[in-house]
Scaffold this motif. Structure first.
Motif, PDB file in Angstrom:
ATOM      1  N   SER A   1       0.834  -1.205   0.000  1.00 38.40           N
ATOM      2  CA  SER A   1       0.000   0.000   0.000  1.00 38.40           C
ATOM      3  C   SER A   1       0.870   1.257   0.000  1.00 38.40           C
ATOM      4  CB  SER A   1      -0.918  -0.004   1.224  1.00 38.40           C
ATOM      5  OG  SER A   1      -1.619   1.210   1.323  1.00 38.40           O
ATOM      6  N   LYS A   2       1.914   1.243   0.798  1.00 40.02           N
ATOM      7  CA  LYS A   2       2.812   2.408   0.855  1.00 40.02           C
ATOM      8  C   LYS A   2       3.564   2.589  -0.458  1.00 40.02           C
ATOM      9  CE  LYS A   2       3.387   2.825   5.782  1.00 40.02           C
ATOM     10  NZ  LYS A   2       4.270   3.344   6.791  1.00 40.02           N
ATOM     11  N   SER A   3       3.902   1.487  -1.111  1.00 39.97           N
ATOM     12  CA  SER A   3       4.570   1.580  -2.414  1.00 39.97           C
ATOM     13  C   SER A   3       3.645   2.213  -3.448  1.00 39.97           C
ATOM     14  CB  SER A   3       5.000   0.189  -2.889  1.00 39.97           C
ATOM     15  OG  SER A   3       5.957  -0.344  -2.028  1.00 39.97           O
ATOM     16  N   ARG A   4       2.392   1.783  -3.455  1.00 35.30           N
ATOM     17  CA  ARG A   4       1.404   2.365  -4.378  1.00 35.30           C
ATOM     18  C   ARG A   4       1.211   3.846  -4.081  1.00 35.30           C
ATOM     19  NH1 ARG A   4      -0.294  -0.242  -8.979  1.00 35.30           N
ATOM     20  NH2 ARG A   4      -0.723  -2.392  -8.517  1.00 35.30           N
ATOM     21  N   TYR A   5       1.174   4.185  -2.809  1.00 27.40           N
ATOM     22  CA  TYR A   5       1.046   5.586  -2.398  1.00 27.40           C
ATOM     23  C   TYR A   5       2.227   6.393  -2.935  1.00 27.40           C
ATOM     24  CZ  TYR A   5       1.077   9.704   0.571  1.00 27.40           C
ATOM     25  OH  TYR A   5       1.116  11.004   1.020  1.00 27.40           O
ATOM     26  N   GLY A   6       3.431   5.852  -2.802  1.00 26.40           N
ATOM     27  CA  GLY A   6       4.625   6.544  -3.293  1.00 26.40           C
ATOM     28  C   GLY A   6       4.568   6.770  -4.796  1.00 26.40           C
TER      29      GLY A   6
ATOM     30  N   SER B   1      -3.785   1.830  -3.316  1.00 27.33           N
ATOM     31  CA  SER B   1      -3.221   1.913  -1.976  1.00 27.33           C
ATOM     32  C   SER B   1      -4.307   1.759  -0.919  1.00 27.33           C
ATOM     33  CB  SER B   1      -2.498   3.253  -1.803  1.00 27.33           C
ATOM     34  OG  SER B   1      -1.994   3.383  -0.496  1.00 27.33           O
ATOM     35  N   VAL B   2      -5.416   2.450  -1.123  1.00 22.88           N
ATOM     36  CA  VAL B   2      -6.531   2.390  -0.172  1.00 22.88           C
ATOM     37  C   VAL B   2      -7.194   1.007  -0.194  1.00 22.88           C
ATOM     38  CG1 VAL B   2      -8.822   3.329   0.335  1.00 22.88           C
ATOM     39  CG2 VAL B   2      -6.938   4.867  -0.216  1.00 22.88           C
ATOM     40  N   GLU B   3      -7.271   0.403  -1.357  1.00 23.83           N
ATOM     41  CA  GLU B   3      -7.856  -0.940  -1.448  1.00 23.83           C
ATOM     42  C   GLU B   3      -7.023  -1.943  -0.650  1.00 23.83           C
ATOM     43  OE1 GLU B   3      -8.637  -4.204  -4.907  1.00 23.83           O
ATOM     44  OE2 GLU B   3      -9.203  -2.132  -5.363  1.00 23.83           O
ATOM     45  N   LEU B   4      -5.711  -1.797  -0.702  1.00 25.70           N
ATOM     46  CA  LEU B   4      -4.817  -2.702   0.019  1.00 25.70           C
ATOM     47  C   LEU B   4      -4.802  -2.438   1.525  1.00 25.70           C
ATOM     48  CD1 LEU B   4      -1.873  -2.606  -2.507  1.00 25.70           C
ATOM     49  CD2 LEU B   4      -3.243  -4.625  -1.945  1.00 25.70           C
ATOM     50  N   PHE B   5      -4.951  -1.176   1.896  1.00 27.58           N
ATOM     51  CA  PHE B   5      -4.903  -0.782   3.309  1.00 27.58           C
ATOM     52  C   PHE B   5      -5.915   0.341   3.525  1.00 27.58           C
ATOM     53  CE2 PHE B   5      -2.659   1.535   6.855  1.00 27.58           C
ATOM     54  CZ  PHE B   5      -2.929   0.583   7.825  1.00 27.58           C
TER      55      PHE B   5
ATOM     56  N   TYR C   1      -4.881   6.892   5.620  1.00 20.34           N
ATOM     57  CA  TYR C   1      -5.560   8.184   5.506  1.00 20.34           C
ATOM     58  C   TYR C   1      -4.846   9.165   4.587  1.00 20.34           C
ATOM     59  CZ  TYR C   1      -8.504   6.314   9.109  1.00 20.34           C
ATOM     60  OH  TYR C   1      -9.366   5.511   9.793  1.00 20.34           O
ATOM     61  N   GLU C   2      -3.541   9.091   4.505  1.00 18.50           N
ATOM     62  CA  GLU C   2      -2.811   9.962   3.579  1.00 18.50           C
ATOM     63  C   GLU C   2      -3.201   9.634   2.135  1.00 18.50           C
ATOM     64  OE1 GLU C   2       1.337   9.493   4.401  1.00 18.50           O
ATOM     65  OE2 GLU C   2       1.075  10.013   6.508  1.00 18.50           O
ATOM     66  N   ALA C   3      -3.337   8.337   1.843  1.00 24.59           N
ATOM     67  CA  ALA C   3      -3.744   7.923   0.489  1.00 24.59           C
ATOM     68  C   ALA C   3      -5.176   8.365   0.202  1.00 24.59           C
ATOM     69  CB  ALA C   3      -3.593   6.415   0.325  1.00 24.59           C
ATOM     70  N   LEU C   4      -6.055   8.268   1.190  1.00 29.16           N
ATOM     71  CA  LEU C   4      -7.430   8.747   1.010  1.00 29.16           C
ATOM     72  C   LEU C   4      -7.440  10.242   0.707  1.00 29.16           C
ATOM     73  CD1 LEU C   4      -9.295   6.822   3.830  1.00 29.16           C
ATOM     74  CD2 LEU C   4      -9.859   6.749   1.399  1.00 29.16           C
TER      75      LEU C   4
ATOM     76  N   GLU D   1     -17.396  11.440  -1.724  1.00 35.82           N
ATOM     77  CA  GLU D   1     -17.514  10.132  -1.072  1.00 35.82           C
ATOM     78  C   GLU D   1     -16.211   9.759  -0.364  1.00 35.82           C
ATOM     79  OE1 GLU D   1     -18.829   7.164  -3.844  1.00 35.82           O
ATOM     80  OE2 GLU D   1     -20.500   8.426  -4.525  1.00 35.82           O
ATOM     81  N   VAL D   2     -15.094   9.990  -1.033  1.00 36.11           N
ATOM     82  CA  VAL D   2     -13.789   9.681  -0.438  1.00 36.11           C
ATOM     83  C   VAL D   2     -13.554  10.588   0.775  1.00 36.11           C
ATOM     84  CG1 VAL D   2     -11.291   9.753  -0.826  1.00 36.11           C
ATOM     85  CG2 VAL D   2     -12.797   8.788  -2.564  1.00 36.11           C
ATOM     86  N   HIS D   3     -13.936  11.844   0.649  1.00 35.59           N
ATOM     87  CA  HIS D   3     -13.782  12.795   1.761  1.00 35.59           C
ATOM     88  C   HIS D   3     -14.486  12.291   3.016  1.00 35.59           C
ATOM     89  CE1 HIS D   3     -13.154  16.709   3.606  1.00 35.59           C
ATOM     90  NE2 HIS D   3     -14.400  16.672   3.993  1.00 35.59           N
ATOM     91  N   GLU D   4     -15.673  11.740   2.842  1.00 37.24           N
ATOM     92  CA  GLU D   4     -16.426  11.212   3.985  1.00 37.24           C
ATOM     93  C   GLU D   4     -15.708  10.052   4.662  1.00 37.24           C
ATOM     94  OE1 GLU D   4     -19.317  12.251   5.463  1.00 37.24           O
ATOM     95  OE2 GLU D   4     -19.084  14.018   4.179  1.00 37.24           O
ATOM     96  N   ARG D   5     -14.944   9.293   3.881  1.00 37.35           N
ATOM     97  CA  ARG D   5     -14.243   8.126   4.435  1.00 37.35           C
ATOM     98  C   ARG D   5     -13.113   8.526   5.353  1.00 37.35           C
ATOM     99  NH1 ARG D   5     -12.623   3.989  -0.104  1.00 37.35           N
ATOM    100  NH2 ARG D   5     -11.759   2.969   1.710  1.00 37.35           N
ATOM    101  N   TYR D   6     -12.472   9.650   5.094  1.00 38.25           N
ATOM    102  CA  TYR D   6     -11.325   9.992   5.955  1.00 38.25           C
ATOM    103  C   TYR D   6     -11.648  11.016   7.028  1.00 38.25           C
ATOM    104  CZ  TYR D   6      -9.976  14.206   3.227  1.00 38.25           C
ATOM    105  OH  TYR D   6      -9.935  15.418   2.600  1.00 38.25           O
ATOM    106  N   LEU D   7     -12.905  11.365   7.162  1.00 37.74           N
ATOM    107  CA  LEU D   7     -13.283  12.276   8.255  1.00 37.74           C
ATOM    108  C   LEU D   7     -13.481  11.535   9.557  1.00 37.74           C
ATOM    109  CD1 LEU D   7     -15.726  14.806   6.630  1.00 37.74           C
ATOM    110  CD2 LEU D   7     -13.371  15.157   7.321  1.00 37.74           C
TER     111      LEU D   7
END
Length: 66
Positions: free
Chosen positions: A5-10, A31-35, A39-42, A60-66
């Motif tokens: 997930s961190k690799s995908r984020y990078g 990245s989010v699918e894997l982990f 929250y940084e990826a979201l 929709e994504v915004h609601e997920r990381y609130l």
């Protein structure tokens, strides 16, 4: 999975910095699918969606990381 997930984020960050928001969106989404608690990826996924004009999905994504 967390390391992948961190690799995908990078990769997403690289694409984001190069202005390739479509590819960045795909990497951040992976990245989010894997982990799901990455929250940084979201946050970055949300930003990429806004840049691409996909405001409904960004909300929709915004609601997920609130």
């Amino acid at each position: 999975m967390k390391l992948l997930s961190k690799s995908r984020y990078g990769l997403g960050r690289v694409h984001e910095q190069n202005g390739d928001y479509l590819q960045a969106k795909q990497e951040f989404a992976q990245s989010v699918e894997l982990f799901p608690d990455h929250y940084e990826a979201l946050y970055r996924l949300n930003r990429a969606l806004v840049k691409l004009g996909e405001h409904g999905q960004a909300a929709e994504v915004h609601e997920r990381y609130l």
